[in-house]
Structures are given as C-alpha cells and as structure tokens.
Enzyme design. Structure first.
Site, mmCIF file in Angstrom:
data_model
loop_
_atom_site.group_PDB
_atom_site.id
_atom_site.type_symbol
_atom_site.label_atom_id
_atom_site.label_comp_id
_atom_site.label_asym_id
_atom_site.label_seq_id
_atom_site.Cartn_x
_atom_site.Cartn_y
_atom_site.Cartn_z
ATOM 1 N N SER A 112 10.564 -9.552 21.679
ATOM 2 C CA SER A 112 9.615 -9.592 22.416
ATOM 3 C C SER A 112 8.692 -8.416 22.803
ATOM 4 O O SER A 112 8.146 -8.097 23.574
ATOM 5 C CB SER A 112 9.897 -10.311 23.890
ATOM 6 O OG SER A 112 10.509 -11.496 23.492
ATOM 7 N N ASP A 158 6.937 -11.381 10.766
ATOM 8 C CA ASP A 158 5.725 -10.830 11.412
ATOM 9 C C ASP A 158 5.354 -9.729 10.394
ATOM 10 O O ASP A 158 6.104 -8.950 9.614
ATOM 11 C CB ASP A 158 5.747 -9.949 12.685
ATOM 12 C CG ASP A 158 6.319 -10.786 13.902
ATOM 13 O OD1 ASP A 158 5.852 -12.202 13.547
ATOM 14 O OD2 ASP A 158 6.921 -10.556 14.570
ATOM 15 N N GLU A 180 9.330 -7.670 10.881
ATOM 16 C CA GLU A 180 10.402 -7.799 11.636
ATOM 17 C C GLU A 180 10.610 -9.512 11.300
ATOM 18 O O GLU A 180 9.686 -10.082 10.990
ATOM 19 C CB GLU A 180 10.690 -7.335 12.937
ATOM 20 C CG GLU A 180 9.993 -7.990 13.981
ATOM 21 C CD GLU A 180 10.050 -7.625 15.269
ATOM 22 O OE1 GLU A 180 10.825 -8.523 16.144
ATOM 23 O OE2 GLU A 180 9.508 -6.284 15.622
ATOM 24 N N TYR A 208 3.151 -13.103 26.045
ATOM 25 C CA TYR A 208 3.529 -14.217 27.030
ATOM 26 C C TYR A 208 2.805 -14.072 28.142
ATOM 27 O O TYR A 208 3.082 -15.277 28.992
ATOM 28 C CB TYR A 208 4.970 -13.901 27.400
ATOM 29 C CG TYR A 208 6.078 -13.778 26.123
ATOM 30 C CD1 TYR A 208 6.471 -14.954 25.585
ATOM 31 C CD2 TYR A 208 6.556 -12.374 25.856
ATOM 32 C CE1 TYR A 208 7.281 -14.894 24.474
ATOM 33 C CE2 TYR A 208 7.459 -12.537 24.650
ATOM 34 C CZ TYR A 208 7.926 -13.696 24.231
ATOM 35 O OH TYR A 208 8.629 -13.589 23.004
ATOM 36 N N ASN A 222 12.290 -12.965 13.164
ATOM 37 C CA ASN A 222 12.807 -13.345 14.409
ATOM 38 C C ASN A 222 13.517 -14.780 13.838
ATOM 39 O O ASN A 222 13.063 -15.806 13.434
ATOM 40 C CB ASN A 222 11.678 -13.786 15.286
ATOM 41 C CG ASN A 222 10.711 -12.499 15.676
ATOM 42 O OD1 ASN A 222 11.255 -11.855 16.595
ATOM 43 N ND2 ASN A 222 9.711 -12.299 14.944
ATOM 44 N N GLY A 250 10.309 -17.550 20.269
ATOM 45 C CA GLY A 250 10.073 -18.290 21.491
ATOM 46 C C GLY A 250 9.648 -19.670 21.337
ATOM 47 O O GLY A 250 8.926 -19.725 20.133
ATOM 48 N N ARG A 258 10.730 -16.897 12.019
ATOM 49 C CA ARG A 258 9.214 -16.345 12.039
ATOM 50 C C ARG A 258 9.282 -14.917 11.559
ATOM 51 O O ARG A 258 10.337 -14.194 11.947
ATOM 52 C CB ARG A 258 8.450 -16.235 13.406
ATOM 53 C CG ARG A 258 7.242 -16.163 13.372
ATOM 54 C CD ARG A 258 6.581 -16.065 14.850
ATOM 55 N NE ARG A 258 6.599 -14.599 15.389
ATOM 56 C CZ ARG A 258 7.075 -14.204 16.368
ATOM 57 N NH1 ARG A 258 7.752 -14.945 17.300
ATOM 58 N NH2 ARG A 258 7.261 -12.807 16.644
ATOM 59 N N GLU A 261 15.448 -10.236 27.573
ATOM 60 C CA GLU A 261 14.661 -11.439 27.150
ATOM 61 C C GLU A 261 14.854 -13.017 27.884
ATOM 62 O O GLU A 261 14.394 -13.576 27.646
ATOM 63 C CB GLU A 261 14.584 -11.739 25.735
ATOM 64 C CG GLU A 261 14.029 -10.645 24.747
ATOM 65 C CD GLU A 261 13.980 -10.672 23.215
ATOM 66 O OE1 GLU A 261 12.835 -11.583 22.827
ATOM 67 O OE2 GLU A 261 14.720 -10.336 22.583
#
Length: 318
Positions: free
Chosen positions: A158, A265, A278, A224, A280, A284, A263, A27
């Site tokens: 990612s 999800d 998951e 991205y 984070n 990002g 974050r 990443e």
C-alpha cells in the site's frame, strides 16, 4: 450488469465460507474495508459466508480460526502476517482451502527484493535496485542508481513507508523513515514514464489501467483517499504494446508462483521498455481498488468477481 447469484448446488459445494480480514499489519485499515466489501459481495451472491477480524479486539488469531467452523477461506488480509504466507501455512495445516497464492508465492510476493531477484533471474525487466542495510554506504547507492531514487520498505504494501528522493539528505531521511516499518530497505532507480496496473483473474490479465496522479508517485493517499487520482482504460498504448504488457504480467505472475488472482504494477521507461515493479497477491477490494475496477471493465460485477476468486479454492482441491 444483472444481479449475480449462485444456485443452491454451488452454495452447497462451496459450503461455509469465512472471510478473513483485519490482521495486525500497518495495512489493517485497508484490510478492514476490503473484508467488509468482500463479505457483502459474497452474501449478495448467495454464498453462506461470515467474517473474522483476525487479531481484532485482543483476540488470539489462531484460537479464532480453530474456534470457527468453515469449509474454505476467502483471504483478504493485507501486509505482513496475512499476505506473506503465514496464515496460508496455518490454513494448510488445518486442511482448509483458501483463495489466492500458496505459502511460497505469498512469501515471495510480499518480499519486494526476492520478487525482483526472481524476475531478474528470469530475464524479465525490472528497475535497477540496491538493498540498504545498516552497513550500506548511501553515497555508493547514490552513485550506482543516480537521483531520483525510490525508497521502499521490502516487506510493506500500500506504498507505506515509500518515498521519492532527489538528494543525499532526502535519501538519509527516507531510509530512516522506511526503517520504521522494516529493517530491510530497497532503493530503486526512478522510472519517469507512465504507470500501469494489471489485475489477474484465473491466471489471465484483465483490462489494463493507466494511473495518473498529481502526487510525485502513486502513494497511500493517492491509492485510498484522494479524489484526484485518475484510473484510465485509455492506455495510450498500441494493441501490440497492450498484448506485450499483458503477456509480461502473466509471465511475471507465474514466475513468482502465484495462482488465481492478484495484481502486477508496471511502468514504461523512456526507452519504451516495460519495467515490473511488484506483485500483489491479495490486492485491495475497497471502493478505490483496482481489481474490481478492471473486472467491471470486462463485464464482471463485484459479486461475480468475489465468487470467481472463491471458485479457485475448488480447483485447488481437484
């Protein structure tokens, strides 16, 4: 939103701040972009900040940190070696405060399997799953989960190395591809409903974002690179469902032991149940990123956002 700047007293309180980005994981390209944005935001807000591309250009990461003079760190490394507790442990040994989750929570959050096991143990809903190693009979995984199945490297972020499979041949190929990134591979029952992401700031959920993509799932390109991914604050949920989702996400964040920002999800299954995917711990912060987007929706500009994340290092010192 008006220009956000800290005052002289807070600048002195925060001291010299290093933004640590880059790293050596898969990443790295995303982290370089995130780091550039965070550094720009901190400088614009009046913070005395500089950046380190950790491990860049043949540098020794430990020597880079030891040779730098700083009071606290803004960690925006993504992936293994930076988001997994490794650098957090180094900074702990150096006695330097840093943003985000601690060593244990960072390590767990980077490990999709352990995260799911924790949530499952805390009676929080997460899709059925199986772990695949070199001895696993893939026919048994197929029988247990049924197609479609989501394949994920356990320790990557990612969406790197992830694939949706609908047949035995695809399963074999996807597992082989995922193993290029990780010896441990997670198979997860496919959830066909809408996907949501919920940013956390100061331990509290920000506005929910509903994700729409023409891709089979929210993959690396959709995250991205693509211009056809839609990020919607029209969640199509009732106010009660939004409250339920935010409470679930905040609880899931706490169960892993996370702190500050991050974050989570989530997907909504066909039974109307939210399923945790998951967490984070260092999401990002690029121009496509979701945390700045959610912050803007709640009236928090980028400069204020990065300062608020950085202020968490002061709380940890108390």
């Amino acid at each position: 939103m008006s220009e956000f700047r800290i005052d002289q007293a807070e600048m002195q309180q925060l001291g010299r701040v290093v933004v640590i980005y880059g790293g050596l994981s898969a990443e790295r390209p995303v982290s370089l972009k995130s780091g550039a944005e965070v550094l720009r935001g901190l400088l614009a807000a009046g913070v005395d900040a500089f950046g380190i591309d950790l491990g860049g250009e043949g540098q020794d990461p430990l020597q880079q940190l030891i040779a730098s003079e700083f009071d606290r760190a803004f960690l925006i490394l993504h992936g293994r070696g930076g988001e997994d507790g490794t650098i957090q442990g180094v900074l702990e040994m150096m006695g330097k405060p840093y943003t985000g989750s601690g060593v244990a929570a960072s390590g767990i959050g980077m490990d999709k399997l352990r995260t799911k096991q924790l949530w499952h143990g805390a009676a929080l809903s997460t899709p059925a799953f199986a772990i695949i190693d070199s001895d696993t009979d893939l026919a048994e995984v197929e029988a247990e989960l049924g197609f479609p199945i989501m394949i994920k490297p356990v320790h990557e972020g990612s969406s790197i190395g992830m694939a949706r499979v609908t047949s035995g041949d695809e399963l074999t190929a996807a597992v082989a591809e995922a193993r290029k990134y990780d010896d441990a591979v997670l198979a997860e029952r496919w959830i066909s409903g809408p996907e949501y992401t919920v940013a956390i700031l100061d331990g509290q959920a920000l506005p929910i974002i509903r994700l729409e993509t023409p891709h089979q799932f929210y993959d690396f390109n959709a995250k991205y690179e693509a211009d056809d991914t839609r990020y919607l604050f029209d969640t199509q949920l009732s106010s009660a469902e939004e409250t339920e989702l935010k409470q679930l996400v905040e609880q899931a964040f706490r169960v892993v032991g996370c702190r500050g920002w991050g974050r989570v999800d989530v997907m909504l299954d066909d039974q109307g149940c939210f399923q945790l995917l998951e967490v984070n711990t260092a999401p990002g912060m690029t121009d496509h990123s979701l945390v700045p987007m959610a912050a803007r929706e709640s009236g928090i500009g980028f400069e204020e956002l990065v300062v608020r994340i950085l202020r968490g290092t002061l709380v940890e010192q108390e």
